[in-house]
Design an enzyme around this catalytic site. Structure first.
Site, PDB file in Angstrom:
ATOM      1  N   ASP A   1       0.879  -1.169   0.000  1.00  0.00           N
ATOM      2  CA  ASP A   1       0.000   0.000   0.000  1.00  0.00           C
ATOM      3  C   ASP A   1       0.917   1.220   0.000  1.00  0.00           C
ATOM      4  OD1 ASP A   1      -1.514   2.181   0.767  1.00  0.00           O
ATOM      5  OD2 ASP A   1      -2.527   1.149   2.414  1.00  0.00           O
ATOM      6  N   ILE A   2       0.833   2.011  -1.038  1.00  0.00           N
ATOM      7  CA  ILE A   2       1.789   3.108  -1.214  1.00  0.00           C
ATOM      8  C   ILE A   2       1.703   4.137  -0.083  1.00  0.00           C
ATOM      9  CG2 ILE A   2       0.387   4.666  -2.645  1.00  0.00           C
ATOM     10  CD1 ILE A   2       2.917   4.929  -4.460  1.00  0.00           C
TER      11      ILE A   2
ATOM     12  N   ASN B   1      -6.368  12.909 -10.754  1.00  0.00           N
ATOM     13  CA  ASN B   1      -7.100  13.277 -11.973  1.00  0.00           C
ATOM     14  C   ASN B   1      -6.917  14.769 -12.214  1.00  0.00           C
ATOM     15  OD1 ASN B   1      -9.134  14.661 -10.441  1.00  0.00           O
ATOM     16  ND2 ASN B   1      -9.980  12.654  -9.938  1.00  0.00           N
TER      17      ASN B   1
ATOM     18  N   ASP C   1      -5.667   7.627  -5.296  1.00  0.00           N
ATOM     19  CA  ASP C   1      -5.887   9.046  -4.978  1.00  0.00           C
ATOM     20  C   ASP C   1      -6.684   9.165  -3.665  1.00  0.00           C
ATOM     21  OD1 ASP C   1      -6.108  11.788  -5.220  1.00  0.00           O
ATOM     22  OD2 ASP C   1      -7.299  11.763  -7.043  1.00  0.00           O
TER      23      ASP C   1
ATOM     24  N   SER D   1      -2.545   4.949 -14.262  1.00  0.00           N
ATOM     25  CA  SER D   1      -3.525   4.670 -15.332  1.00  0.00           C
ATOM     26  C   SER D   1      -4.002   3.217 -15.391  1.00  0.00           C
ATOM     27  CB  SER D   1      -3.006   5.077 -16.734  1.00  0.00           C
ATOM     28  OG  SER D   1      -2.942   6.472 -16.865  1.00  0.00           O
TER      29      SER D   1
ATOM     30  N   GLY E   1      -5.637   1.453 -13.193  1.00  0.00           N
ATOM     31  CA  GLY E   1      -6.823   1.132 -12.382  1.00  0.00           C
ATOM     32  C   GLY E   1      -8.074   1.556 -13.131  1.00  0.00           C
ATOM     33  N   VAL E   2      -8.751   2.551 -12.576  1.00  0.00           N
ATOM     34  CA  VAL E   2      -9.988   3.063 -13.178  1.00  0.00           C
ATOM     35  C   VAL E   2      -9.750   3.546 -14.619  1.00  0.00           C
ATOM     36  CG1 VAL E   2     -11.723   4.897 -12.971  1.00  0.00           C
ATOM     37  CG2 VAL E   2     -10.966   3.688 -10.943  1.00  0.00           C
ATOM     38  N   TYR E   3      -8.553   4.031 -14.921  1.00  0.00           N
ATOM     39  CA  TYR E   3      -8.277   4.556 -16.259  1.00  0.00           C
ATOM     40  C   TYR E   3      -8.020   3.462 -17.298  1.00  0.00           C
ATOM     41  CZ  TYR E   3      -8.296   9.471 -14.758  1.00  0.00           C
ATOM     42  OH  TYR E   3      -8.664  10.720 -14.294  1.00  0.00           O
TER      43      TYR E   3
HETATM   44  P1  ADP Z   1      -5.890   5.516 -12.440  1.00  0.00           P
HETATM   45  O1  ADP Z   1      -7.126   6.361 -12.378  1.00  0.00           O
HETATM   46  O2  ADP Z   1      -4.651   6.300 -12.867  1.00  0.00           O
HETATM   47  O3  ADP Z   1      -6.094   4.266 -13.226  1.00  0.00           O
HETATM   48  P2  ADP Z   1      -6.236   4.115  -9.863  1.00  0.00           P
HETATM   49  O4  ADP Z   1      -6.042   4.706  -8.518  1.00  0.00           O
HETATM   50  O5  ADP Z   1      -7.616   3.734 -10.269  1.00  0.00           O
HETATM   51  O6  ADP Z   1      -5.574   5.166 -10.905  1.00  0.00           O
HETATM   52  O7  ADP Z   1      -5.315   2.834 -10.000  1.00  0.00           O
HETATM   53  C1  ADP Z   1      -3.926   2.846 -10.228  1.00  0.00           C
HETATM   54  C2  ADP Z   1      -3.330   1.620  -9.600  1.00  0.00           C
HETATM   55  O8  ADP Z   1      -3.152   1.858  -8.208  1.00  0.00           O
HETATM   56  C3  ADP Z   1      -4.207   0.356  -9.687  1.00  0.00           C
HETATM   57  O9  ADP Z   1      -3.370  -0.726 -10.070  1.00  0.00           O
HETATM   58  C4  ADP Z   1      -4.745   0.192  -8.267  1.00  0.00           C
HETATM   59  O10 ADP Z   1      -4.973  -1.177  -7.943  1.00  0.00           O
HETATM   60  C5  ADP Z   1      -3.581   0.736  -7.468  1.00  0.00           C
HETATM   61  N1  ADP Z   1      -3.846   1.161  -6.081  1.00  0.00           N
HETATM   62  C6  ADP Z   1      -5.021   1.525  -5.488  1.00  0.00           C
HETATM   63  N2  ADP Z   1      -4.822   1.848  -4.193  1.00  0.00           N
HETATM   64  C7  ADP Z   1      -3.473   1.700  -3.957  1.00  0.00           C
HETATM   65  C8  ADP Z   1      -2.633   1.864  -2.814  1.00  0.00           C
HETATM   66  N3  ADP Z   1      -3.121   2.258  -1.632  1.00  0.00           N
HETATM   67  N4  ADP Z   1      -1.308   1.591  -2.955  1.00  0.00           N
HETATM   68  C9  ADP Z   1      -0.794   1.202  -4.134  1.00  0.00           C
HETATM   69  N5  ADP Z   1      -1.529   1.027  -5.240  1.00  0.00           N
HETATM   70  C10 ADP Z   1      -2.860   1.268  -5.159  1.00  0.00           C
END
Ligand code: ADP
Length: 175
Positions: free
Chosen positions: A10-11, A24, A34, A122, A124-126
């Site tokens: 978890d970052i 975004n 985010d 990008s 994840g949701v993107y």
């Molecule tokens: P984007 O809108 O740029 O696609 P997201 O936040 O939807 O961004 O996802 C980007 C990546 O971050 C995905 O692989 C998601 O699983 C991952 N992610 C979500 N929460 C965390 C976190 N707490 N630590 C690390 N990675 C995460």
């Protein structure tokens, strides 16, 4: 020499100087990583983002660019907000994804960071396919590390949420 590595985690819990947020254009928060960064870091991050919106970025942060704020209550010193492109099959936006990584590294170096952690921007949701996102991330970070002045930066760590993401980044690093 910059070390580049991939770990699962978890970052928001990383002990690095700067963590990168896949934000975004609005800079005003969202879901995914985010939302997690704003929740863990507390309201000061959003306050600085709002200030950026009322000063440097009235129309939001353009895709492919990066800007830093405080990291609030996080262990890190800075959050670097960058905006990756939304994936589409109809156009090649990989230059914008590479730019998000490149501009974030440059900013980390300018700030004097020694270590920086990235999520899979990008991917994840993107909607960016993970293997391709990992390849672009690794190629871009390597290129910047080889060709540009990076100051005190010595560690770039990809922090991946799931096992599939970790495998994709490990394979990209091995390639
Ligand atoms: P984007 O809108 O740029 O696609 P997201 O936040 O939807 O961004 O996802 C980007 C990546 O971050 C995905 O692989 C998601 O699983 C991952 N992610 C979500 N929460 C965390 C976190 N707490 N630590 C690390 N990675 C995460």
């Amino acid at each position: 020499m910059i070390r580049i590595e991939a770990v699962r985690g978890d970052i928001t819990r990383e002990r690095v100087d700067a963590i990168v947020n896949a934000a975004n254009n609005s800079l005003l928060g969202g879901g995914g990583v985010d939302g997690a960064i704003h929740r863990a870091g507390g309201p000061r991050i959003l306050e600085e983002c709002r200030l950026l919106r009322s000063t440097r970025y009235p129309d939001g942060l353009p895709t492919g660019e990066a800007v830093a704020t405080t990291a609030g209550r996080l262990q890190a010193r800075w959050v670097i907000h960058t905006v990756g492109p939304v994936y589409t099959r109809d156009a090649d936006r990989s230059g914008l994804l590479a730019s998000a990584y490149r501009r974030s590294i440059r900013l980390a170096a300018e700030l004097g960071a020694r270590s920086v952690a990235f999520p899979a921007i990008s991917a994840g949701v993107y909607g960016w396919p993970m293997d391709d996102a990992a390849r672009i991330a690794v190629t871009t970070v390597r290129e910047v590390a080889e060709k540009e002045p990076v100051g005190t930066l010595e560690l770039v760590r990809f922090v991946l949420f799931g096992p599939a993401a970790l495998t994709a980044f490990e394979e990209a690093l091995a390639g």
